[in-house]
Design an enzyme around this catalytic site. Structure first.
Site, PDB file in Angstrom:
ATOM      1  N   LYS A  66      40.933  23.423  53.331  1.00 24.57           N
ATOM      2  CA  LYS A  66      41.762  24.582  52.975  1.00 24.57           C
ATOM      3  C   LYS A  66      41.011  25.471  51.978  1.00 24.57           C
ATOM      4  CE  LYS A  66      44.059  22.112  49.228  1.00 24.57           C
ATOM      5  NZ  LYS A  66      44.749  20.829  49.146  1.00 24.57           N
ATOM      6  N   TYR A 122      31.676  42.999  25.115  1.00 22.96           N
ATOM      7  CA  TYR A 122      33.011  43.408  24.676  1.00 22.96           C
ATOM      8  C   TYR A 122      33.484  42.547  23.515  1.00 22.96           C
ATOM      9  CZ  TYR A 122      33.579  46.176  28.942  1.00 22.96           C
ATOM     10  OH  TYR A 122      33.438  47.093  29.940  1.00 22.96           O
TER      11      TYR A 122
END
Ligand SMILES: *Cc1c(COP(=O)(O)O)cnc(C)c1O
Length: 359
Positions: free
Chosen positions: A23, A250
């Site tokens: 999956k 940042y």
């Protein structure tokens, strides 16, 4: 991955079938290439969660059984029948839907009954088992070909919760047999349980993580040898010197402790290299570990390469995996407060992939 599958097969023995769980784009490794290799190596079928992935498997010409492990949406029913998917039925509502649909269509449908033995998410509660079995008796077009459950803590075989789940599963199986059902497959084990607990294997196991070469916990290392399948690489975009006391990125979430050299790599959280790796992640450059400095941003991450003599734009940097396992997914994930599953799924999602065959 072929070696990992072989190791799992050797561990569980020939009487236990394998249902590789592929999956979520085969945990980020790429659904179709992975499915094709597994099919060629010999497995019972595939464990999936999404109809869309089942459709791609069938379109790729793979005809092996597919078990939908996590239930289905009502709108999927026509495709479930057309593509010969075996749904794991996760509650009485779904069982009724499947019974009605198959009766209306005049089609026989095989299903696995998922029993909730204590995870309290997907599965028919033991108190509802009687109703479920009566419904099956009344609908002979439904074929109970399997019974399954899922463990909340498969990596702890001796934990109370695991022992309770196994006991409840055994009770449910006994009742199902007493009522005259003879399901072909009984399955409970994910990778951890499959490796650690022979009693949890029954006659089918559902390994995901282990196939991709990641250990489901430290105990598993003593029982099986696995090789990481995914390596995630990028190239250094730019190299720069930074003076002492400067902020990087940042925030800044990092300030240089002295003159330092940075390698800027054009990878960020948009590529699955999560911001949680800010100041915590590491990579491997020319065989040396280099730490992430500052915030991981959308498309750029800085690594401290002060310890390396020559670093140039274009140099290859290993962000995960590596031929010698330089950046183990278990370790990188733990650094960022993530689990291995998350990193694999996320890192594999978007990037272009190259598949190498060792022999
Ligand atoms: C995803 C999944 C697995 C695989 O678990 P791993 O820990 O990756 O081995 C097994 N069973 C079910 C029901 C699943 O949803």
């Amino acid at each position: 991955m072929r070696e990992n599958l072989k190791a799992i097969k050797e561990l569980v023995g020939p009487q236990v079938s394998i249902l590789p769980v592929i999956k979520s784009e085969a945990y980020g490794h790429g659904l179709i290439p992975i499915a094709k290799v597994l099919a060629a190596e010999g497995v019972y079928g595939f464990g999936l969660s999404d109809l869309e992935e089942v459709q791609r498997i069938r379109e790729a010409g793979l005809a092996l059984p597919v078990i939908l492990l996590s239930g289905f949406e009502p709108s999927w029913l026509p495709e479930i029948v057309r593509l010969r998917v075996i749904p794991a039925v996760i509650d009485l509502y779904q069982l009724r839907l499947l019974a009605e649909f198959s009766k209306r269509q005049g089609k026989k449908v095989a299903l696995h009954l998922k029993i909730d033995t204590g995870m309290n998410r997907l599965g028919i509660h033991p108190s509802e088992l009687d109703q479920a079995l009566s419904l099956l008796e009344d609908n002979p077009q439904l074929e109970l070909s399997g019974v399954m459950s899922h463990l909340a803590a498969g990596e702890h075989p001796r934990a109370v919760i695991t022992r309770q789940q196994k006991a409840l599963f055994e009770e449910a199986l006994k009742e199902i047999k007493r009522r005259g059902f003879r399901p072909r497959f009984i399955h409970l084990a994910n990778s951890a349980a499959c490796i650690l607990d022979a009693k949890a294997r029954y006659n089918l196991v559902r390994p995901g993580l282990a196939l991709y070469g990641v250990y489901p916990g430290p105990e598993a290392r003593k029982k099986i040898k696995l090789k990481p399948v995914m390596t995630y690489k990028a190239r250094v975009l730019s190299v720069k010197e930074v003076a002492k006391g400067e902020g990087v990125g940042y925030g800044p979430l990092y300030r240089s402790q002295g003159p330092m050299k940075l390698a800027l790599v054009p990878v960020g959280y948009d590529d699955g290299y999560l911001r949680a790796l800010s100041n915590r992640g590491f990579a491997s450059l020319k065989g040396e570990r280099v730490p992430v400095v500052g915030a991981v941003s959308m498309r750029c991450t800085a690594f401290d390469v002060s310890a390396l003599k020559d670093v140039s734009p274009g140099d290859e940097i290993v962000l995960l995996g590596g031929e010698g396992g330089e950046v183990p997914v278990e370790e990188l994930a733990a650094r960022a407060g993530l689990i291995s599953y998350e990193l694999l799924c996320l890192l594999g999602r978007k990037v272009s992939k190259i598949y190498l065959r060792s022999s």
